[in-house]
Design a protein around this motif. Structure first.
Motif, PDB file in Angstrom:
ATOM      1  N   ASP A  86       0.862  -1.175   0.000  1.00  0.00           N
ATOM      2  CA  ASP A  86       0.000   0.000   0.000  1.00  0.00           C
ATOM      3  C   ASP A  86       0.907   1.237   0.000  1.00  0.00           C
ATOM      4  N   SER A  88       0.273   4.299  -0.350  1.00  0.00           N
ATOM      5  CA  SER A  88      -0.214   5.528   0.290  1.00  0.00           C
ATOM      6  C   SER A  88      -0.043   5.458   1.807  1.00  0.00           C
ATOM      7  N   PHE A  89       0.415   4.322   2.315  1.00  0.00           N
ATOM      8  CA  PHE A  89       0.617   4.160   3.768  1.00  0.00           C
ATOM      9  C   PHE A  89       1.671   5.164   4.239  1.00  0.00           C
TER      10      PHE A  89
ATOM     11  N   VAL B  32      -6.069   6.210  13.852  1.00  0.00           N
ATOM     12  CA  VAL B  32      -4.954   6.054  12.900  1.00  0.00           C
ATOM     13  C   VAL B  32      -4.902   4.612  12.403  1.00  0.00           C
ATOM     14  N   TYR B  33      -4.983   3.674  13.347  1.00  0.00           N
ATOM     15  CA  TYR B  33      -4.933   2.258  12.973  1.00  0.00           C
ATOM     16  C   TYR B  33      -6.225   1.843  12.256  1.00  0.00           C
ATOM     17  N   LEU B  36      -5.873   2.981   8.624  1.00  0.00           N
ATOM     18  CA  LEU B  36      -4.794   2.302   7.904  1.00  0.00           C
ATOM     19  C   LEU B  36      -5.051   0.798   7.761  1.00  0.00           C
ATOM     20  N   ARG B  37      -5.834   0.228   8.648  1.00  0.00           N
ATOM     21  CA  ARG B  37      -6.174  -1.194   8.535  1.00  0.00           C
ATOM     22  C   ARG B  37      -7.447  -1.381   7.707  1.00  0.00           C
ATOM     23  N   THR B 160       0.090  -3.861  10.494  1.00  0.00           N
ATOM     24  CA  THR B 160      -0.843  -3.013   9.747  1.00  0.00           C
ATOM     25  C   THR B 160      -0.307  -2.750   8.346  1.00  0.00           C
ATOM     26  N   PHE B 161       0.994  -2.514   8.248  1.00  0.00           N
ATOM     27  CA  PHE B 161       1.602  -2.184   6.959  1.00  0.00           C
ATOM     28  C   PHE B 161       1.754  -3.413   6.067  1.00  0.00           C
ATOM     29  N   ARG B 212      -3.178  12.683   8.459  1.00  0.00           N
ATOM     30  CA  ARG B 212      -2.576  12.106   7.240  1.00  0.00           C
ATOM     31  C   ARG B 212      -2.295  13.184   6.203  1.00  0.00           C
ATOM     32  N   PHE B 218       4.595   7.818   9.784  1.00  0.00           N
ATOM     33  CA  PHE B 218       3.625   7.155  10.652  1.00  0.00           C
ATOM     34  C   PHE B 218       3.688   7.678  12.083  1.00  0.00           C
TER      35      PHE B 218
END
Lengths: 262, 333
Positions: A86, A88-89, B32-33, B36-37, B160-161, B212, B218
């Motif tokens: 991803d 855009s992360f 945030v999580y 992003l998740r 998450t990433f 963001r 992050f």
């Protein structure tokens, strides 16, 4: 000495189909090998089985003699397909590399001075120290691949597994990445990768495994890259042109256009 | 200054302000999580399930938090379970699980009409009716969640990433996911009486997406979102006092306003960077942006540098400037 990877009589797949059955494969320590095969032939499933993230129906997977589920954290370095990331992360190159240093021993969110030094050292070694603070989206294809490679190397792995590292980058970047992997392999790290780029494999990798729901053939590219083996692997006509140490591998018959343009 | 101190004379405002500050911080960090998740819809769904649980709990003479907590947790576990095989996507699982529990609550309310008044606070929020007990629950959940996020920072970020690589590194991503679902459920339940079921999703998401817009890192996003969440809560409370408007809705509107400002700021910054890049190359005809990010290279919000090279200009006016007056794009000198 136990091989780096040993699959014994392994059957794996999904709920509705078996991807490969009764597969036995050994990859000795220190080998630099590539797996090639058509789309959907089970390359990624094989890779995930070796990584221990895909459950097997039957058989065993051992890395340097130990069952894959008991391998020490960080013993395997993994570089995913860049297409699955991803972009855009919100992470910088430094944060990506830092992830590879996590061993589960520290609960501290911020990195230690030693960890920062390790990240800088890896970035310098892989030539990405100038873009450590850049967002991953704002880097070139080669820099992205190197950032993920640095993350995989951060934990000093014995085995490095890469899923299609040559996809989505230009021919010179492919060349650079494969040479970089060659240098890493010279340090004794076993490397296994999958790729669709037969030409790059033929001229850069010392060992190739042709795979299609099972091992069709394996050996040095000069020995196994024959029309017969590749046709069995891909199920179609394959033409191989050899010039000194270089190969040009093409498939099928060229298209002929009715408007005279060829 | 006097205007800011005046409402503090009232106890209900002091309680509400503290609750908004705590809930804002909590949702800012968790959010945030959540985004992003790809779980934005989960917060929305869990709040509905918790509402259904609170109603069920009420009929069983249970405490509000016990009923809401039990059903929220059950919903989170069910969603995890249903989506594990990969055949059913999380949005579909949330749609069926949480809406079914919410519907159960609505059916019970419709059968026993005296419930209607009691649950309005949970539906639309009643920050000015926050009791000392509510504050204690919110404070405990906020402290516990922030501690858990602090201790799990690295495995949470890694999983998450890139969940697959995290698993290869030895992180138990299934446990991380479970713990996060639990924290999210607790955050939703603690926020329910403050902003209401209908507005929890915005409270969770707004500070995170605003953060963001302001950073690509992050760790900075997490800190910005935390601060923005707290500022949104406190700012929204004061605005609701001055304009005599519903507190929960004002907090959400203030959060949306901050997001619009951040998005505008980002756009202005991108345009100025693009202009600076055009001028640096000596001519407006060269729109090349270095992918390696030398100096102030491209800082776009999603397009790859290659897209810019190919002429995909975000601003038509700039694109016109890059083109020559004859309408064709000129080659770089």
């Amino acid at each position: 000495m136990d091989p780096a990877i040993r699959l014994s009589d392994v059957t794996a797949g999904y709920a509705h189909d078996v991807t490969f059955s009764r597969l036995s494969l050994e990859i000795p320590r220190g080998r630099f090998a590539g797996i090639v095969g058509p789309t959907g032939c089970g390359k990624t499933t094989l890779l995930k089985t070796i990584l221990g993230t895909h459950r097997v129906f039957h058989g065993s997977v051992r890395l340097e003699g130990a069952p894959v589920e008991r391998v020490r954290p960080g013993a395997i370095g993994y570089v995913p397909q860049l297409g699955s990331v991803d972009w855009s992360f919100p992470v910088t190159v430094e944060e990506v590399i830092m992830m590879g240093l996590y061993t589960g021993r520290s609960f501290r969110p911020w990195p230690s001075r030693k960890e920062r030094a390790r990240v800088r050292e890896l970035a310098r070694r892989l030539g990405i120290h100038d873009c450590l603070h850049h967002h991953i989206l704002h880097t070139s294809g080669g820099q992205r691949q190197r950032a993920f490679l640095a993350r995989a190397l951060a934990s000093n792995p014995r085995l490095l597994v890469l899923d299609e590292p040559t996809t989505g980058v230009d021919i010179m970047t492919q060349h650079e990445i494969l040479h970089l992997l060659g240098d890493i392999n010279d340090e004794g790290i076993t490397i296994l990768l999958t790729t669709h780029d037969l030409n790059a494999v033929a001229s850069h990798l010392p060992w190739v495994i042709c795979f299609n729901h099972g091992v069709v053939a394996q050996g040095r590219p000069c020995d196994i890259f024959t029309s017969e083996v590749l046709t069995r692997t891909y199920g179609g006509d394959i033409v191989i042109v050899r010039h000194e140490d270089h190969y040009l591998i093409a498939s099928g018959t060229p298209l002929r256009f009715s408007n005279g343009v060829h | 200054m006097e205007a800011l101190l005046e409402p503090l004379e009232y106890e209900f405002f002091r309680h509400g302000l503290l609750a908004a500050l705590l809930v804002g911080s909590l949702c800012g960090v968790i959010g945030v999580y959540v985004i992003l998740r790809g779980m934005s819809y989960v917060g929305h769904g869990l709040s509905h399930a918790a509402f259904g649980g609170a109603v069920v709990g009420f009929t069983l003479n249970l405490n509000f938090y016990a009923g809401a907590g039990a059903m929220g947790l059950l919903a989170a576990l069910l969603i995890n379970r249903v989506t594990r095989s990969g055949e059913i996507k999380s949005d579909a699982a949330i749609g069926i699980v949480t809406t079914a529990i919410f519907a159960l609550g609505v059916v019970i309310i419709s059968r026993v009409r005296t419930f209607t008044q009691s649950f309005e606070a949970a539906l639309f929020g009643n920050i000015l009716g926050i009791t000392g007990g509510d504050l204690l629950v919110i404070a405990l959940v906020t402290a516990g969640t922030l501690c858990a996020i602090f201790l799990m920072y690295r495995p949470l970020l890694f999983s998450t990433f890139d969940s697959e690589a995290a698993r290869v590194s030895g992180i138990r991503t299934d446990i991380v996911q479970l713990v996060f679902s639990l924290l999210l459920t607790l955050a939703v339940i603690a926020s329910m009486n403050v902003v209401g079921v209908t507005m929890i999703a915005a409270t969770l998401i707004a500070p995170a997406v605003t953060a963001r817009m302001l950073t690509d890192s992050f760790s900075r996003m997490l800190v910005y979102s935390w601060i923005l969440g707290a500022v949104t809560g406190v700012g929204g409370m004061y605005l609701s006092y001055f304009f005599n408007a519903a507190s929960g809705a004002t907090i959400v509107l203030f959060g949306a306003l901050l997001f619009c400002l951040a998005a505008l700021l980002r756009q202005i910054r991108e345009r100025s960077l693009l202009r600076a890049n055009l001028h640096r190359h000596g001519s407006l005809t060269h729109a090349h942006v270095h992918p390696s990010g030398h100096g102030e290279g491209y800082h776009g919000s999603g397009d790859s540098p290659d897209a810019i090279d190919a002429g995909a200009h975000p601003d038509p006016a700039l694109f016109e400037a890059v083109q020559g007056h004859d309408g064709r794009r000129h080659a770089a000198p």
